[in-house]
Design a protein around this motif. Structure first.
Motif, PDB file in Angstrom:
ATOM      1  N   ARG A 276       0.843  -1.200   0.000  1.00 13.98           N
ATOM      2  CA  ARG A 276       0.000   0.000   0.000  1.00 13.98           C
ATOM      3  C   ARG A 276       0.881   1.254   0.000  1.00 13.98           C
ATOM      4  NH1 ARG A 276      -2.815   1.448   4.011  1.00 13.98           N
ATOM      5  NH2 ARG A 276      -4.609   2.346   2.929  1.00 13.98           N
ATOM      6  N   GLY A 277       1.989   1.186   0.739  1.00 14.24           N
ATOM      7  CA  GLY A 277       2.924   2.302   0.728  1.00 14.24           C
ATOM      8  C   GLY A 277       3.640   2.433  -0.599  1.00 14.24           C
ATOM      9  N   VAL A 278       4.002   1.291  -1.189  1.00 12.67           N
ATOM     10  CA  VAL A 278       4.666   1.299  -2.495  1.00 12.67           C
ATOM     11  C   VAL A 278       3.765   1.961  -3.543  1.00 12.67           C
ATOM     12  CG1 VAL A 278       5.526  -0.172  -4.370  1.00 12.67           C
ATOM     13  CG2 VAL A 278       6.102  -0.710  -1.987  1.00 12.67           C
ATOM     14  N   GLU A 279       2.480   1.662  -3.492  1.00  9.13           N
ATOM     15  CA  GLU A 279       1.536   2.224  -4.460  1.00  9.13           C
ATOM     16  C   GLU A 279       1.463   3.752  -4.358  1.00  9.13           C
ATOM     17  OE1 GLU A 279      -1.960  -0.849  -5.517  1.00  9.13           O
ATOM     18  OE2 GLU A 279      -1.914  -0.270  -3.395  1.00  9.13           O
ATOM     19  N   ARG A 280       1.657   4.292  -3.182  1.00 10.34           N
ATOM     20  CA  ARG A 280       1.582   5.745  -2.987  1.00 10.34           C
ATOM     21  C   ARG A 280       2.805   6.463  -3.548  1.00 10.34           C
ATOM     22  NH1 ARG A 280       1.328   6.337   3.110  1.00 10.34           N
ATOM     23  NH2 ARG A 280       1.617   8.539   2.581  1.00 10.34           N
ATOM     24  N   LEU A 281       3.856   5.742  -3.848  1.00 10.28           N
ATOM     25  CA  LEU A 281       5.108   6.369  -4.270  1.00 10.28           C
ATOM     26  C   LEU A 281       5.064   6.893  -5.701  1.00 10.28           C
ATOM     27  CD1 LEU A 281       7.700   3.838  -2.797  1.00 10.28           C
ATOM     28  CD2 LEU A 281       7.033   6.047  -1.844  1.00 10.28           C
ATOM     29  N   GLY A 282       4.231   6.308  -6.540  1.00 12.40           N
ATOM     30  CA  GLY A 282       4.276   6.643  -7.957  1.00 12.40           C
ATOM     31  C   GLY A 282       5.212   5.711  -8.697  1.00 12.40           C
ATOM     32  N   LYS A 283       5.530   6.055  -9.923  1.00 12.57           N
ATOM     33  CA  LYS A 283       6.245   5.130 -10.806  1.00 12.57           C
ATOM     34  C   LYS A 283       7.761   5.332 -10.833  1.00 12.57           C
ATOM     35  CE  LYS A 283       2.298   4.664 -13.944  1.00 12.57           C
ATOM     36  NZ  LYS A 283       1.807   4.832 -15.351  1.00 12.57           N
ATOM     37  N   ASP A 284       8.225   6.500 -10.509  1.00 11.56           N
ATOM     38  CA  ASP A 284       9.632   6.815 -10.747  1.00 11.56           C
ATOM     39  C   ASP A 284      10.434   6.854  -9.451  1.00 11.56           C
ATOM     40  OD1 ASP A 284       9.054   7.132 -13.487  1.00 11.56           O
ATOM     41  OD2 ASP A 284       8.367   9.179 -13.101  1.00 11.56           O
TER      42      ASP A 284
END
Length: 357
Positions: free
Chosen positions: A45-53
């Motif tokens: 869930r935290g990874v998803e909040r980071l965006g792609k780059d």
């Protein structure tokens, strides 16, 4: 534990926290840490909040996404099985309460992100009647002091509890069972609807969980080991809007049960791993005891499945006893009462079990 992993865990648990620079993060190491502790869905869930780059390797990102979706799907299956079980028990004349697991997931920001396990269900009634009932379904059902196994449904393991938990020390255990009996009716009456399911199931009240889940954590620390997932459950429990008077009563009950020192260690761990606010802690945190527990969490992982300090084979009776006896010397100076009681309980237990065979 890598401090960068702990920092990222804080970020995952606080949806309002600001974005940070995660340059240099060992993303594969973070993933492996999350898998070891059975929290990969929550960390994603935290990874998803980071965006792609942010520099996460694409293959790792895709695999992690697939694992997260598998966790969500599996939660749906376990929710369905839990609801079916409760309905079956009701038809057969038993009130029931789903302990831990899917009930705990209801406290999470996203209930489907919590890694599910087996189903622990507490039936109302005495041990003999419940054991006979389960044996009418599975004649040679394996049983322990506090639960008996039902055949799996949809590949979901099921434990039917006579009592929610227990202590090895007789005096502490007597007090604990008195607490469970006093609280039983409220637990069997506290109904919720699990995500994606029709019908209702009973889950523990907050008042009960503040005590029960601490006993659950303690018992596993002395047996197989404990992981971050179980401590995260307690974190989200304390984050709930629970009246101050209920918190004080729970702290008093833990004190009467002789668990205040252990609870103080858990409070330190909750602060260190999750950034728990001081105002939400049940008792004063103890840094010395908390560091001992952190070491256990780091080495053992989820329910001791990653114990790396000695050969562990808890799936057999002798192997379980051997695992326990390896763990106790490290804990005796910090939690002497339960540590000294555990070998006596293990020696008495085979004779007790003969009564029910």
């Amino acid at each position: 534990m890598d401090s960068s992993f702990i920092s990222f865990l804080h970020y995952c648990l606080n949806d309002t926290s600001s974005q940070r620079n995660w340059d240099g993060m060992d993303w594969q190491g973070l993933h492996d840490f999350a898998v070891k502790q059975a929290i990969e869905g929550m960390v994603f869930r935290g990874v998803e909040r980071l965006g792609k780059d942010v520099g996460i390797p694409q293959e790792l990102l895709y695999n992690w996404f697939a694992e997260s979706e598998q966790i969500r799907w599996r939660n749906g299956v376990v929710n369905e099985v839990a609801t079916e079980l409760v309905q079956r028990f009701s038809r057969d004349g038993f009130r029931s309460c789903i302990l831990k697991g899917q009930g705990n997931a209801m406290m999470y920001p996203d209930p489907l992100s919590r890694t599910s396990g087996d189903i622990d269900v507490w039936l109302e009634g005495n041990r003999k009647d419940i054991l006979n009932y389960v044996r009418s379904i599975l004649p040679n059902a394996p049983f322990q002091y506090h639960h008996v196994d039902l055949p799996p449904l949809k590949d979901v393991s099921i434990e039917v509890h006579f009592i929610p938990s227990f202590f090895s020390n007789p005096l502490q255990n007597k007090r604990m069972q008195t607490f469970f009996r006093e609280q039983a009716d409220a637990q069997f009456s506290h109904l919720v609807q699990l995500p994606g399911c029709e019908g209702h199931v009973a889950v523990p009240t907050d008042e009960f969980n503040l005590v029960y889940q601490m006993t659950h954590i303690m018992r596993h620390v002395f047996d197989e080991g404990i992981g971050i997932r179980q401590l995260m459950d307690y974190y989200f429990l304390l984050k709930k809007d629970i009246a101050e008077e209920v918190r004080r009563q729970a702290a008093g009950t833990l004190r009467r049960l002789g668990m205040e020192r252990f609870a103080s260690a858990v409070m330190y761990v909750l602060q260190h791993l999750f950034g728990m606010e001081d105002s939400l802690l049940l008792v004063e945190p103890n840094k010395r005891l908390g560091k001992v527990m952190l070491e256990e969490v780091s080495h053992t992982g989820n329910f001791g499945q990653h114990e790396d300090r000695f050969s562990s084979h808890p799936e057999t009776g002798l192997g379980f006893a051997t695992t326990v006896m390896h763990r106790l010397p490290r804990l005796i100076r910090y939690f002497p009462v339960e540590t000294l009681s555990r070998p006596l309980f293990l020696a008495w237990y085979p004779f007790w079990k003969m009564r029910y065979r």
